[in-house]
Motif scaffolding. Structure first.
Motif, PDB file in Angstrom:
ATOM      1  N   ARG A 339      56.758  42.588  48.071  1.00 42.10           N
ATOM      2  CA  ARG A 339      56.082  43.258  48.284  1.00 42.10           C
ATOM      3  C   ARG A 339      55.327  42.806  47.112  1.00 42.10           C
ATOM      4  O   ARG A 339      54.047  43.528  46.277  1.00 42.10           O
ATOM      5  N   ASP A 340      55.951  42.630  45.572  1.00 39.93           N
ATOM      6  CA  ASP A 340      55.252  42.388  44.131  1.00 39.93           C
ATOM      7  C   ASP A 340      54.418  41.335  44.550  1.00 39.93           C
ATOM      8  O   ASP A 340      54.603  39.964  43.247  1.00 39.93           O
ATOM      9  N   LEU A 341      53.923  40.299  45.342  1.00 43.91           N
ATOM     10  CA  LEU A 341      53.974  39.027  45.087  1.00 43.91           C
ATOM     11  C   LEU A 341      52.526  38.633  44.311  1.00 43.91           C
ATOM     12  O   LEU A 341      51.913  37.994  43.990  1.00 43.91           O
ATOM     13  N   TRP A 342      51.780  39.706  44.572  1.00 46.54           N
ATOM     14  CA  TRP A 342      50.743  39.717  43.209  1.00 46.54           C
ATOM     15  C   TRP A 342      50.308  39.018  41.988  1.00 46.54           C
ATOM     16  O   TRP A 342      49.904  38.508  41.115  1.00 46.54           O
ATOM     17  N   LEU A 343      52.671  39.317  41.885  1.00 47.37           N
ATOM     18  CA  LEU A 343      52.095  38.830  39.987  1.00 47.37           C
ATOM     19  C   LEU A 343      52.507  37.800  40.216  1.00 47.37           C
ATOM     20  O   LEU A 343      52.558  36.564  39.330  1.00 47.37           O
ATOM     21  N   ASN A 344      52.447  36.800  41.926  1.00 46.18           N
ATOM     22  CA  ASN A 344      52.737  35.106  42.155  1.00 46.18           C
ATOM     23  C   ASN A 344      50.861  35.505  42.042  1.00 46.18           C
ATOM     24  O   ASN A 344      50.672  34.254  41.107  1.00 46.18           O
ATOM     25  N   GLU A 345      50.642  35.830  42.647  1.00 47.53           N
ATOM     26  CA  GLU A 345      49.461  35.304  43.501  1.00 47.53           C
ATOM     27  C   GLU A 345      48.144  35.464  42.831  1.00 47.53           C
ATOM     28  O   GLU A 345      46.907  35.226  42.487  1.00 47.53           O
ATOM     29  N   GLY A 346      47.794  36.478  41.894  1.00 43.10           N
ATOM     30  CA  GLY A 346      47.287  37.460  41.123  1.00 43.10           C
ATOM     31  C   GLY A 346      46.880  37.029  39.979  1.00 43.10           C
ATOM     32  O   GLY A 346      45.705  36.422  39.507  1.00 43.10           O
ATOM     33  N   PHE A 347      48.354  36.533  38.944  1.00 39.54           N
ATOM     34  CA  PHE A 347      48.448  35.734  38.205  1.00 39.54           C
ATOM     35  C   PHE A 347      47.523  34.190  37.671  1.00 39.54           C
ATOM     36  O   PHE A 347      47.170  33.459  37.567  1.00 39.54           O
ATOM     37  N   PRO A 385      46.683  45.495  47.218  1.00 39.14           N
ATOM     38  CA  PRO A 385      47.789  44.590  46.812  1.00 39.14           C
ATOM     39  C   PRO A 385      48.917  45.003  45.844  1.00 39.14           C
ATOM     40  O   PRO A 385      50.117  43.522  46.476  1.00 39.14           O
ATOM     41  N   GLY A 386      49.594  46.296  44.997  1.00 38.72           N
ATOM     42  CA  GLY A 386      49.763  45.910  44.983  1.00 38.72           C
ATOM     43  C   GLY A 386      52.042  46.025  45.761  1.00 38.72           C
ATOM     44  O   GLY A 386      52.302  46.019  45.523  1.00 38.72           O
ATOM     45  N   LYS A 387      51.391  46.426  46.693  1.00 39.48           N
ATOM     46  CA  LYS A 387      52.470  45.763  47.764  1.00 39.48           C
ATOM     47  C   LYS A 387      52.291  45.551  48.771  1.00 39.48           C
ATOM     48  O   LYS A 387      51.539  46.016  50.423  1.00 39.48           O
ATOM     49  N   ALA A 388      52.401  44.181  48.865  1.00 40.68           N
ATOM     50  CA  ALA A 388      52.557  43.435  49.817  1.00 40.68           C
ATOM     51  C   ALA A 388      52.457  43.539  51.379  1.00 40.68           C
ATOM     52  O   ALA A 388      54.226  43.730  51.428  1.00 40.68           O
ATOM     53  N   ARG A 389      52.074  43.488  52.454  1.00 47.24           N
ATOM     54  CA  ARG A 389      52.897  43.757  53.808  1.00 47.24           C
ATOM     55  C   ARG A 389      53.484  42.245  53.969  1.00 47.24           C
ATOM     56  O   ARG A 389      52.636  41.919  54.600  1.00 47.24           O
ATOM     57  N   PRO A 390      54.107  42.513  55.096  1.00 50.79           N
ATOM     58  CA  PRO A 390      55.118  41.634  55.704  1.00 50.79           C
ATOM     59  C   PRO A 390      54.329  40.892  56.925  1.00 50.79           C
ATOM     60  O   PRO A 390      54.604  40.070  56.711  1.00 50.79           O
ATOM     61  N   GLY A 391      53.566  41.529  57.273  1.00 48.11           N
ATOM     62  CA  GLY A 391      53.075  41.389  58.629  1.00 48.11           C
ATOM     63  C   GLY A 391      51.706  40.280  57.963  1.00 48.11           C
ATOM     64  O   GLY A 391      50.692  40.119  58.851  1.00 48.11           O
ATOM     65  N   ASP A 392      51.703  40.280  56.714  1.00 51.32           N
ATOM     66  CA  ASP A 392      49.658  39.820  56.360  1.00 51.32           C
ATOM     67  C   ASP A 392      49.866  39.735  54.904  1.00 51.32           C
ATOM     68  O   ASP A 392      49.710  40.056  54.156  1.00 51.32           O
ATOM     69  N   LEU A 393      51.329  38.800  54.590  1.00 51.55           N
ATOM     70  CA  LEU A 393      51.423  39.263  53.471  1.00 51.55           C
ATOM     71  C   LEU A 393      50.359  38.549  52.470  1.00 51.55           C
ATOM     72  O   LEU A 393      50.292  38.694  50.790  1.00 51.55           O
ATOM     73  N   PHE A 394      49.975  37.466  52.213  1.00 49.40           N
ATOM     74  CA  PHE A 394      48.759  36.453  52.170  1.00 49.40           C
ATOM     75  C   PHE A 394      47.297  36.654  52.539  1.00 49.40           C
ATOM     76  O   PHE A 394      46.466  35.877  52.414  1.00 49.40           O
ATOM     77  N   ASN A 395      47.173  37.857  52.548  1.00 45.84           N
ATOM     78  CA  ASN A 395      46.189  38.385  52.597  1.00 45.84           C
ATOM     79  C   ASN A 395      45.174  37.796  51.507  1.00 45.84           C
ATOM     80  O   ASN A 395      45.749  38.523  50.195  1.00 45.84           O
ATOM     81  N   GLU A 396      44.197  37.959  51.294  1.00 47.58           N
ATOM     82  CA  GLU A 396      43.318  37.765  50.033  1.00 47.58           C
ATOM     83  C   GLU A 396      43.049  38.902  49.398  1.00 47.58           C
ATOM     84  O   GLU A 396      43.200  38.872  47.533  1.00 47.58           O
ATOM     85  N   SER A 397      43.307  39.732  49.506  1.00 49.98           N
ATOM     86  CA  SER A 397      43.119  41.088  48.291  1.00 49.98           C
ATOM     87  C   SER A 397      45.396  40.701  47.192  1.00 49.98           C
ATOM     88  O   SER A 397      44.259  41.323  46.059  1.00 49.98           O
ATOM     89  N   VAL A 398      45.344  39.929  48.043  1.00 50.83           N
ATOM     90  CA  VAL A 398      47.319  40.334  47.025  1.00 50.83           C
ATOM     91  C   VAL A 398      46.570  38.908  46.035  1.00 50.83           C
ATOM     92  O   VAL A 398      46.642  39.217  44.742  1.00 50.83           O
ATOM     93  N   TYR A 399      45.339  38.045  46.808  1.00 56.24           N
ATOM     94  CA  TYR A 399      45.228  37.026  45.213  1.00 56.24           C
ATOM     95  C   TYR A 399      43.554  37.617  44.525  1.00 56.24           C
ATOM     96  O   TYR A 399      43.740  37.670  43.389  1.00 56.24           O
ATOM     97  N   THR A 400      43.210  37.996  45.159  1.00 62.43           N
ATOM     98  CA  THR A 400      41.989  38.257  44.629  1.00 62.43           C
ATOM     99  C   THR A 400      42.106  39.606  43.986  1.00 62.43           C
ATOM    100  O   THR A 400      40.918  39.515  42.136  1.00 62.43           O
ATOM    101  N   ARG A 401      42.471  40.790  44.544  1.00 66.31           N
ATOM    102  CA  ARG A 401      42.662  42.017  44.434  1.00 66.31           C
ATOM    103  C   ARG A 401      43.197  42.208  42.917  1.00 66.31           C
ATOM    104  O   ARG A 401      43.527  42.398  41.471  1.00 66.31           O
ATOM    105  N   GLY A 402      44.140  40.859  42.884  1.00 69.26           N
ATOM    106  CA  GLY A 402      45.142  41.032  42.281  1.00 69.26           C
ATOM    107  C   GLY A 402      44.792  40.439  41.019  1.00 69.26           C
ATOM    108  O   GLY A 402      45.155  41.105  39.780  1.00 69.26           O
TER     109      GLY A 402
END
Length: 466
Positions: A339-347, A385-402
């Motif tokens: 769920r903390d994936l934004w720490l990877n993809e946002g950075f 994006p702070g709680k990445a969802r298991p069924g939509d893990l790589f959503n654009e929000s995780v990247y861009t809003r991150g």
């Protein structure tokens, strides 16, 4: 993780019937439940990923692959420490046939259920004890084909070998593992393939390749801790360029002959970008850098440790910048829960904007403002994006809003504090696990500001920040 080849669009980037082994223990022989390692590491969003009760220190993987038959043979030697008394424990393994298992040299019984390999050692393992498990297995690896935005990943057979990209949980398609980033380990690979093929894995070659009897064996070693999803044994007909970055870091680029024209450019861009990130994020955390372009039309890239993979395209500087930033954010600093994936993809996404700024193409502020102008009805704002969802893990929000979260933080604390903060984050947590809470705490400590509302608005609210 995966950055798509399509510029500025970050979508999903990127099985198996259980096989038999020796007979399962009879009910009377089963150990007490309280001495069993859990069949999951404790990530509630991925409840069966990883396993409880132990911590892996090292994987020794002796592997052979025949591309003609698409057949894999393997012996995995797993060195671990028990975190509780263990009368049985699990490893993740999808498909493949397990032939034999031993624990500390004594034959162990085992059972298969789904992707869980349950091992019952001949004698219980004491809490805190170090133990070594050896699993001999074989079969035709099958990649994971996910119906959500994960796509196809894991061990993917190709015409001349294999394209191996495992995020989030595809390592189990080719070796028995504690397959979750919460358990990092060091790796040694011994990979034997038909003569004429190249086998690429993480780290550096620990001895020269040797050919005998029509086969070539490669030895690779990653001596730094690595999450299982970053491991690779990509195989095929590759042309190589080896050298060093301008700052002296060993640099290996590989390309399928179809992408021969990309080889020199990939080597050059990898070198200059690795060195630049070392000035922004702190010293490069590994012993070598590089990249691989394979002729498999994955359409995504993955930041395999020391050797990012580019699936079926010639990557531009922006994508190389993204994947190399992951060597710090995701590979060295590793999340404990998905769920903390934004720490990877946002950075890594923000690193793309910083590279654009450094290259004089566009400022991070201009890129941020472009995304900020999207209407409130845009789907990106509905996905926190702070709680990445298991069924939509790589959503654009995780990247861009991150990435936007980091720029909003930069605007709030100023460049001097922001860049010192990012470098401190990367250097003090080198090769460790990290969480969102830790980053927020460090940001507040170094800025002297209360930032809860900023992070809440950008990471956790299902709406466009005011």
């Amino acid at each position: 993780m995966r950055s798509l080849a399509v510029v500025t669009v970050l979508l999903s980037a990127l099985a198996c019937s259980p096989s038999g082994g020796s007979a399962a223990p009879t009910p009377a022989a089963r150990p007490p439940v309280q001495d069993a390692g859990a069949p999951g590491i404790g990530d509630r969003d991925f409840p069966l990923d990883g396993n409880g009760g132990y911590d892996v220190a090292h994987y020794g993987l002796k592997l052979g692959y025949d591309p003609g038959r698409r057949f894999l043979t393997g012996t995995a030697t797993v060195q671990a420490s028990a975190k509780q008394a263990l009368s049985r424990f699990n490893l993740d393994l999808a498909g493949l046939t397990v032939d034999q298992v031993s624990v500390d040299g004594a034959k162990a019984t085992f059972d298969r259920k789904g992707d869980e390999l349950t091992i019952v050692p001949a004698a219980p393992i004491a809490d805190g004890a170090r133990f070594t498990t050896v699993i001999t297995y074989s079969g035709r690896p099958q990649p994971v084909k996910d119906s959500s935005n994960l796509g196809t990943y894991g061990f993917i057979p190709t015409q001349d070998g294999a394209f191996v990209t495992c995020e989030p949980n595809g390592a189990k398609t080719w070796f028995p593992a504690n397959d979750h980033p919460a358990d990092k380990a060091r790796f040694d690979f011994e990979i034997t393939v038909p003569k004429g093929l190249v086998a690429l894995a993480n780290g550096e070659m620990s001895r020269p390749a040797a050919t005998s009897g029509g086969k070539t064996t490669y030895h690779w070693r990653e001596r730094h801790p690595m999450a299982t999803y970053l491991a690779t044994m990509t195989l095929g007909k590759f042309e190589l360029r080896q050298g060093r970055t301008p700052a002296g870091i060993p640099n290996l680029a590989a390309a399928d002959p179809r992408f021969r024209s990309a080889l020199d450019r990939l080597h050059t861009n990898t070198g200059k970008i690795t060195d630049y990130w070392a000035t922004v994020f702190g010293p490069y955390p590994f012993s070598s850098t590089g990249g691989v372009v394979d002729d498999f039309p994955a359409g995504y890239a993955l930041e395999n440790q020391t050797k990012p993979m580019y699936g079926g395209f010639d990557p531009d500087e922006s994508i190389v910048a993204h994947e190399l930033a992951h060597q710090w954010f995701g590979n060295s600093l590793t999340i404990k829960r998905w769920r903390d994936l934004w720490l990877n993809e946002g950075f890594a996404t923000y690193a793309e904007w910083l590279w654009s700024e450094h290259s004089g193409r566009s400022t991070a502020e201009t890129i941020f403002a472009g995304f900020r102008a999207r209407p409130a009805s845009d789907p990106m704002w509905a996905y926190p994006p702070g709680k990445a969802r298991p069924g939509d893990l790589f959503n654009e929000s995780v990247y861009t809003r991150g990435g936007m979260t980091l720029h909003a933080l930069r605007k709030a604390v100023g460049d001097q504090v922001f860049f010192k903060l990012v470098k401190e984050w990367a250097t003090t947590n080198r090769h460790r696990h990290v969480s969102t809470e830790q980053f927020v705490a460090l940001a507040e400590k170094r800025s002297g500001k209360q930032l809860d509302s900023l992070f809440d608005a950008w990471l956790f609210q299902p709406r466009r920040p005011a």
